[in-house]
Design an enzyme around this catalytic site. Structure first.
Site, PDB file in Angstrom:
ATOM      1  N   GLY A  11      25.258  41.787  55.674  1.00 53.20           N
ATOM      2  CA  GLY A  11      24.097  42.596  56.059  1.00 53.20           C
ATOM      3  C   GLY A  11      23.190  42.944  54.885  1.00 53.20           C
ATOM      4  N   ASP A  32      32.831  40.061  57.676  1.00 51.11           N
ATOM      5  CA  ASP A  32      31.701  40.444  58.528  1.00 51.11           C
ATOM      6  C   ASP A  32      31.887  39.738  59.873  1.00 51.11           C
ATOM      7  OD1 ASP A  32      28.412  41.298  57.567  1.00 51.11           O
ATOM      8  OD2 ASP A  32      28.976  40.779  59.617  1.00 51.11           O
ATOM      9  N   PHE A  81      30.696  48.822  54.703  1.00 48.52           N
ATOM     10  CA  PHE A  81      29.350  48.852  55.291  1.00 48.52           C
ATOM     11  C   PHE A  81      29.382  48.536  56.788  1.00 48.52           C
ATOM     12  CE2 PHE A  81      28.405  47.314  50.897  1.00 48.52           C
ATOM     13  CZ  PHE A  81      27.560  48.330  50.508  1.00 48.52           C
ATOM     14  N   SER A 125      24.998  58.436  54.732  1.00 53.45           N
ATOM     15  CA  SER A 125      23.541  58.493  54.863  1.00 53.45           C
ATOM     16  C   SER A 125      23.032  59.912  54.708  1.00 53.45           C
ATOM     17  CB  SER A 125      23.170  57.967  56.254  1.00 53.45           C
ATOM     18  OG  SER A 125      21.868  58.346  56.601  1.00 53.45           O
ATOM     19  N   THR A 127      21.222  61.177  56.581  1.00 51.84           N
ATOM     20  CA  THR A 127      21.134  61.717  57.933  1.00 51.84           C
ATOM     21  C   THR A 127      22.114  62.878  58.131  1.00 51.84           C
ATOM     22  OG1 THR A 127      20.960  61.038  60.248  1.00 51.84           O
ATOM     23  CG2 THR A 127      22.813  60.155  59.052  1.00 51.84           C
ATOM     24  N   TYR A 150      25.067  58.097  66.103  1.00 53.91           N
ATOM     25  CA  TYR A 150      25.112  57.349  64.836  1.00 53.91           C
ATOM     26  C   TYR A 150      25.346  58.309  63.674  1.00 53.91           C
ATOM     27  CZ  TYR A 150      23.048  55.713  60.485  1.00 53.91           C
ATOM     28  OH  TYR A 150      22.836  55.454  59.150  1.00 53.91           O
ATOM     29  N   LYS A 154      28.676  58.979  60.905  1.00 56.58           N
ATOM     30  CA  LYS A 154      28.652  59.063  59.434  1.00 56.58           C
ATOM     31  C   LYS A 154      29.403  60.311  58.979  1.00 56.58           C
ATOM     32  CE  LYS A 154      26.444  55.323  58.408  1.00 56.58           C
ATOM     33  NZ  LYS A 154      27.223  54.205  57.877  1.00 56.58           N
ATOM     34  N   TYR A 178      23.145  57.479  51.177  1.00 60.21           N
ATOM     35  CA  TYR A 178      21.914  56.746  50.875  1.00 60.21           C
ATOM     36  C   TYR A 178      20.716  57.473  51.465  1.00 60.21           C
ATOM     37  CZ  TYR A 178      25.400  52.948  50.947  1.00 60.21           C
ATOM     38  OH  TYR A 178      26.507  52.172  50.786  1.00 60.21           O
ATOM     39  N   ASN A 180      16.501  56.311  51.804  1.00 64.83           N
ATOM     40  CA  ASN A 180      15.941  55.199  52.595  1.00 64.83           C
ATOM     41  C   ASN A 180      15.896  53.903  51.785  1.00 64.83           C
ATOM     42  OD1 ASN A 180      15.066  57.728  53.927  1.00 64.83           O
ATOM     43  ND2 ASN A 180      14.052  56.338  55.322  1.00 64.83           N
ATOM     44  N   PHE A 219       4.384  57.566  63.070  1.00 55.89           N
ATOM     45  CA  PHE A 219       4.913  58.575  63.984  1.00 55.89           C
ATOM     46  C   PHE A 219       4.623  60.002  63.504  1.00 55.89           C
ATOM     47  CE2 PHE A 219       8.279  55.123  64.814  1.00 55.89           C
ATOM     48  CZ  PHE A 219       7.541  54.578  65.852  1.00 55.89           C
ATOM     49  N   GLY A 298      13.844  62.978  67.052  1.00 51.89           N
ATOM     50  CA  GLY A 298      14.997  62.918  66.145  1.00 51.89           C
ATOM     51  C   GLY A 298      14.612  62.810  64.674  1.00 51.89           C
TER      52      GLY A 298
HETATM   53  C1  UD1 Z   1      16.777  56.113  59.464  1.00 56.08           C
HETATM   54  C2  UD1 Z   1      17.989  56.852  59.923  1.00 56.08           C
HETATM   55  C3  UD1 Z   1      18.906  57.009  58.741  1.00 56.08           C
HETATM   56  C4  UD1 Z   1      19.245  55.655  58.168  1.00 56.08           C
HETATM   57  C5  UD1 Z   1      17.974  54.957  57.770  1.00 56.08           C
HETATM   58  C6  UD1 Z   1      18.277  53.555  57.326  1.00 56.08           C
HETATM   59  C7  UD1 Z   1      18.146  59.013  61.136  1.00 56.08           C
HETATM   60  C8  UD1 Z   1      17.380  60.144  61.720  1.00 56.08           C
HETATM   61  N1  UD1 Z   1      17.477  58.086  60.468  1.00 56.08           N
HETATM   62  O1  UD1 Z   1      16.089  56.959  58.524  1.00 56.08           O
HETATM   63  O2  UD1 Z   1      20.088  57.654  59.098  1.00 56.08           O
HETATM   64  O3  UD1 Z   1      20.081  55.795  57.058  1.00 56.08           O
HETATM   65  O4  UD1 Z   1      17.109  54.885  58.894  1.00 56.08           O
HETATM   66  O5  UD1 Z   1      17.210  53.030  56.645  1.00 56.08           O
HETATM   67  O6  UD1 Z   1      19.310  58.980  61.294  1.00 56.08           O
HETATM   68  N2  UD1 Z   1       8.099  55.447  60.773  1.00 56.08           N
HETATM   69  C9  UD1 Z   1       6.849  55.234  61.328  1.00 56.08           C
HETATM   70  N3  UD1 Z   1       6.642  54.090  62.055  1.00 56.08           N
HETATM   71  C10 UD1 Z   1       7.623  53.171  62.251  1.00 56.08           C
HETATM   72  C11 UD1 Z   1       8.894  53.388  61.681  1.00 56.08           C
HETATM   73  C12 UD1 Z   1       9.106  54.545  60.968  1.00 56.08           C
HETATM   74  O7  UD1 Z   1       5.927  56.041  61.169  1.00 56.08           O
HETATM   75  O8  UD1 Z   1       7.362  52.162  62.941  1.00 56.08           O
HETATM   76  C13 UD1 Z   1       8.324  56.661  59.972  1.00 56.08           C
HETATM   77  C14 UD1 Z   1       9.426  57.555  60.518  1.00 56.08           C
HETATM   78  O9  UD1 Z   1       8.913  58.432  61.486  1.00 56.08           O
HETATM   79  C15 UD1 Z   1       9.919  58.236  59.248  1.00 56.08           C
HETATM   80  C16 UD1 Z   1       9.699  57.186  58.159  1.00 56.08           C
HETATM   81  O10 UD1 Z   1       8.755  56.268  58.696  1.00 56.08           O
HETATM   82  O11 UD1 Z   1       9.131  59.349  58.964  1.00 56.08           O
HETATM   83  C17 UD1 Z   1      10.968  56.442  57.803  1.00 56.08           C
HETATM   84  O12 UD1 Z   1      11.552  55.946  58.988  1.00 56.08           O
HETATM   85  P1  UD1 Z   1      12.795  54.940  58.984  1.00 56.08           P
HETATM   86  O13 UD1 Z   1      12.536  53.817  58.071  1.00 56.08           O
HETATM   87  O14 UD1 Z   1      13.129  54.624  60.397  1.00 56.08           O
HETATM   88  O15 UD1 Z   1      13.968  55.776  58.314  1.00 56.08           O
HETATM   89  P2  UD1 Z   1      14.540  57.230  58.697  1.00 56.08           P
HETATM   90  O16 UD1 Z   1      14.256  57.581  60.103  1.00 56.08           O
HETATM   91  O17 UD1 Z   1      14.151  58.172  57.620  1.00 56.08           O
END
Ligand code: UD1
Length: 340
Positions: A11, A32, A81, A125, A127, A150, A154, A178, A180, A219, A298
């Site tokens: 992965g 894996d 992982f 995470s 999270t 999810y 964790k 971790y 992001n 978002f 969320g």
């Molecule tokens: C999510 C998971 C986290 C996980 C991580 C892996 C939750 C709540 N979140 O984090 O546990 O470790 O992914 O990388 O458990 N966004 C947009 N448009 C999009 C996609 C995302 O605006 O199309 C925004 C989101 O609202 C957020 C930011 O980008 O504010 C980051 O989003 P994302 O990459 O999905 O990561 P997280 O939600 O922070």
């Protein structure tokens, strides 16, 4: 040479970690089940490192398959992982998430305990912090009730590891939380390739830039942040991979058996969604079509790491710039889509 089993090693995070470990002189064994990856990443790891990777197509929930791996190899430690990771899907299919994520980890630990113990790194995470009351978060920041199955897996897996090392004196653990993870190996031979529509921001951005998605939806721009979009701590995948090498060294050199430490793995720098979108376009000289929509359920408003513990105790620090990371992410997507 120390041999490390990387579960979920085909992965995104696993493959980059396999490269860093191999380069650092570890022997790598990958297990894996390819449920969310394929063997292209293994070819990439071999091309980058010039070394053959020992691969088992195996499911960590299957004890017999795990026993076979431990029976055929001298395994000194494991990095776990192998797990499902889509937040939304976990709300739809909680039992599948609990079964897979908890069974795979308990099975691995059981087999390790039966095979003489070893060092375990668990891939956790940010999270687990939910929306923290005080930012940045340290490892002492209280965990909040998980917002999704999810996230709960964790938290429970963190507890499982803490309990397991307490009970089995020949096991020791490190939990890495971790933030992001984004980017790709600079060679563009491995990177992130989510199946279906990406949930995470950066793969969605790169696929939009590549013309696979029509436009990016941001978002929410009504958060209590400087530009109204959410703040995150984006960490380069190779920096993150390097943290695993530091964690293994810590366990071999300094930590005592029967203990389990926790570290945040981030940069310590918050970046808003809008700032990231602007930077991606500037660095890669591409135009990205985007629009602002409502908040995603969320999502937290803001989170970033206090990384001083990892800096001090692991001797590890994130080094790469966001510009470098976003350039690598785009180079990988272009290679994947054969864009010149
Ligand atoms: C999510 C998971 C986290 C996980 C991580 C892996 C939750 C709540 N979140 O984090 O546990 O470790 O992914 O990388 O458990 N966004 C947009 N448009 C999009 C996609 C995302 O605006 O199309 C925004 C989101 O609202 C957020 C930011 O980008 O504010 C980051 O989003 P994302 O990459 O999905 O990561 P997280 O939600 O922070």
């Amino acid at each position: 040479m120390k041999n490390i089993l990387i579960t979920g090693g085909a992965g995104f995070i696993g493959s980059h970690t396999a490269v860093e470990l191999t380069v650092a002189g570890y022997g790598v064994v990958i297990a894996d089940n390819l449920s969310n990856s394929d063997t292209t990443s293994l070819e990439g790891i071999e091309k980058i490192t010039g070394r053959k990777i020992l691969f088992y197509k195996a499911d960590c929930c299957d004890k017999k398959q795990m026993q076979k791996i431990f029976g055929e190899n001298k395994i000194d430690g494991a990095i776990h992982f192998a797990a499902f990771k889509a937040v939304g899907e976990s709300v739809q299919k909680p039992l599948m998430y609990y079964y897979n994520n908890l069974t795979s980890f308990t099975t691995l630990l059981e087999v390790m305990a039966e095979s003489g113990g070893g060092n375990v790194v668990f891939s956790s995470s940010a999270t687990v912090y939910g929306q923290a009351d005080v930012l940045p978060v340290t490892e002492e920041t209280p965990r909040k009730t998980a917002a999704s199955p999810y996230g709960n897996t964790k938290q429970v897996c963190e507890d499982i590891l803490q309990d397991a090392v307490r009970a089995h004196s020949d096991l020791q653990g490190i939990i890495l939380r971790y933030f992001n993870p984004i980017g790709a190996h600079p060679s563009a031979l491995i990177g992130e390739s989510p199946r279906g529509i990406p949930n995470n921001l950066v793969p969605f951005i790169t696929q939009t830039a590549a013309g696979i998605r029509r436009e990016l939806q941001i978002f929410g721009n009504d958060y209590n942040t400087p530009d109204g979009t959410a703040l995150r701590d984006y960490i380069d995948i190779m920096d993150l991979a390097a943290a695993h090498v530091s964690a293994l060294k810590r366990m071999t050199d300094h930590q005592s058996a029967g203990t389990c430490e926790v570290f945040n793995v981030g940069t310590g720098n918050p970046l808003s969604v809008m700032e990231l979108v602007v930077k991606f376009q500037e660095v890669n000289k591409v135009n990205l079509k985007y629009s602002i929509t409502g908040r995603r359920e969320g999502d937290v408003e803001a989170i970033w790491a206090d990384t001083s513990l990892a800096n001090k105790v692991l001797g590890w620090k994130a080094r790469r710039s966001i510009e470098e990371t976003l350039a690598n992410a785009w180079a990988w997507e272009k290679k994947l889509r054969r864009i010149i």
